[in-house]
Design a protein around this motif. Sequence first.
Motif, PDB file in Angstrom:
ATOM      1  N   ALA A 170      45.321  29.112  14.792  1.00  0.00           N
ATOM      2  CA  ALA A 170      45.237  30.119  13.737  1.00  0.00           C
ATOM      3  C   ALA A 170      44.383  31.308  14.134  1.00  0.00           C
ATOM      4  O   ALA A 170      43.686  31.889  13.300  1.00  0.00           O
ATOM      5  N   VAL A 171      44.433  31.688  15.398  1.00  0.00           N
ATOM      6  CA  VAL A 171      43.817  32.941  15.839  1.00  0.00           C
ATOM      7  C   VAL A 171      44.887  34.019  15.750  1.00  0.00           C
ATOM      8  O   VAL A 171      45.967  33.864  16.316  1.00  0.00           O
ATOM      9  N   PRO A 172      44.649  35.115  15.033  1.00  0.00           N
ATOM     10  CA  PRO A 172      45.701  36.114  14.806  1.00  0.00           C
ATOM     11  C   PRO A 172      45.941  37.020  16.010  1.00  0.00           C
ATOM     12  O   PRO A 172      45.732  38.235  15.965  1.00  0.00           O
ATOM     13  N   ASP A 173      46.426  36.416  17.084  1.00  0.00           N
ATOM     14  CA  ASP A 173      46.659  37.146  18.324  1.00  0.00           C
ATOM     15  C   ASP A 173      47.709  36.369  19.116  1.00  0.00           C
ATOM     16  O   ASP A 173      47.392  35.344  19.733  1.00  0.00           O
ATOM     17  N   ALA A 174      48.956  36.838  19.101  1.00  0.00           N
ATOM     18  CA  ALA A 174      50.043  36.107  19.752  1.00  0.00           C
ATOM     19  C   ALA A 174      49.856  36.024  21.261  1.00  0.00           C
ATOM     20  O   ALA A 174      50.198  35.010  21.880  1.00  0.00           O
ATOM     21  N   ALA A 175      49.307  37.068  21.864  1.00  0.00           N
ATOM     22  CA  ALA A 175      49.084  37.039  23.307  1.00  0.00           C
ATOM     23  C   ALA A 175      48.017  36.014  23.666  1.00  0.00           C
ATOM     24  O   ALA A 175      48.141  35.280  24.657  1.00  0.00           O
ATOM     25  N   ARG A 176      46.970  35.948  22.869  1.00  0.00           N
ATOM     26  CA  ARG A 176      45.913  34.961  23.119  1.00  0.00           C
ATOM     27  C   ARG A 176      46.477  33.551  22.941  1.00  0.00           C
ATOM     28  O   ARG A 176      46.157  32.641  23.705  1.00  0.00           O
ATOM     29  N   PHE A 177      47.315  33.378  21.915  1.00  0.00           N
ATOM     30  CA  PHE A 177      47.943  32.070  21.720  1.00  0.00           C
ATOM     31  C   PHE A 177      48.772  31.675  22.930  1.00  0.00           C
ATOM     32  O   PHE A 177      48.692  30.533  23.412  1.00  0.00           O
ATOM     33  N   ALA A 178      49.583  32.584  23.432  1.00  0.00           N
ATOM     34  CA  ALA A 178      50.438  32.278  24.575  1.00  0.00           C
ATOM     35  C   ALA A 178      49.604  31.838  25.773  1.00  0.00           C
ATOM     36  O   ALA A 178      49.948  30.870  26.467  1.00  0.00           O
ATOM     37  N   ALA A 179      48.498  32.530  26.020  1.00  0.00           N
ATOM     38  CA  ALA A 179      47.636  32.185  27.152  1.00  0.00           C
ATOM     39  C   ALA A 179      46.935  30.854  26.914  1.00  0.00           C
ATOM     40  O   ALA A 179      46.862  30.001  27.808  1.00  0.00           O
ATOM     41  N   PHE A 180      46.410  30.663  25.709  1.00  0.00           N
ATOM     42  CA  PHE A 180      45.692  29.427  25.378  1.00  0.00           C
ATOM     43  C   PHE A 180      46.613  28.221  25.546  1.00  0.00           C
ATOM     44  O   PHE A 180      46.234  27.200  26.139  1.00  0.00           O
TER      45      PHE A 180
END
Length: 302
Positions: A170-180
């Motif tokens: 639930a971090v509002p950052d799709a790029a960060r999600f993809a990397a994580f």
Amino acid sequence: MTTTFETQRAALADVVAIPVTPFTEDGSVDRDTHRALLRRLLDGGVRTLTPNGNTGEFYALTPQERQLVTELTVEEAGERAVVLVGVGHDIPTAIASARHARDLGAQMVMVHQPVHPYVSQSGWVDYHRAIAEAVPELGVVPYIRNAQLHGVRLAELADACPNVIGVKYAVPDAARFAAFARDAGLDRFVWVAGLAEPYAPSYFSAGATGFTSGLVNVAPSVSLNMIEALRSGDYPAAMKVWEQIRRFEELRAANGSANNVTVVKEALASLGLCRRDVRPPSSLLSEDVRAEVAAIASGWSM
């Protein structure tokens, strides 16, 4: 025998409903209405329920009320849905809640993001490991809202606890999600878009296969339409649903999500399904916003 958690994994790759907790006029949990709202979700096709989620006002409930909500949900779900129980607070409290859920027959627990102001990377692992090791029979789903957490820490946790099977991110950052997700192991976990329908299309494009929803309390068919579109890779259809729910979700997200729960309960109240009451630190809506929410809810196909 090694537990594979196949049923639990499948349940996470779906609309993960976060039911509201309705209250009576005297402020107590309204058991009968709660059961009715759960049956409405089940009858609407929902197959994954999360009692004691944030839309259920987890942090405003007493320990006894959290137990009650879990009990009501497990009873109503029966064989019709998989139950993912929200747990949290200090480690002994979280473990007691997880064991209570297990003893009732729930299949998974979602571990709320620690609210302690000082959270280290290794401390995050230790917190979740203590809970996961206490209930090895249950699937465990960390709820991640911390943008500073590294994906390798989740992998470290799962190395120690194979029952950590999914992630509510639930971090509002799709790029960060993809990397994580890729740092943790994209195929190792079931990735649930934890910011619901507004973020589901972008998170699905990066590897999510499920999303949480509070809106589903109001219009189950709308949420189910979105996940069917996303499963089939029909992003234009998914974005049509996104456009349909955009204003409702904007109202929930305004002012740091101050009215996240209130908007959902107001919509339900406008449909005659429960009282609009919420507990502090949430508060009721102004009359003009109430009218807007009611208009949106009345326009959705029930």
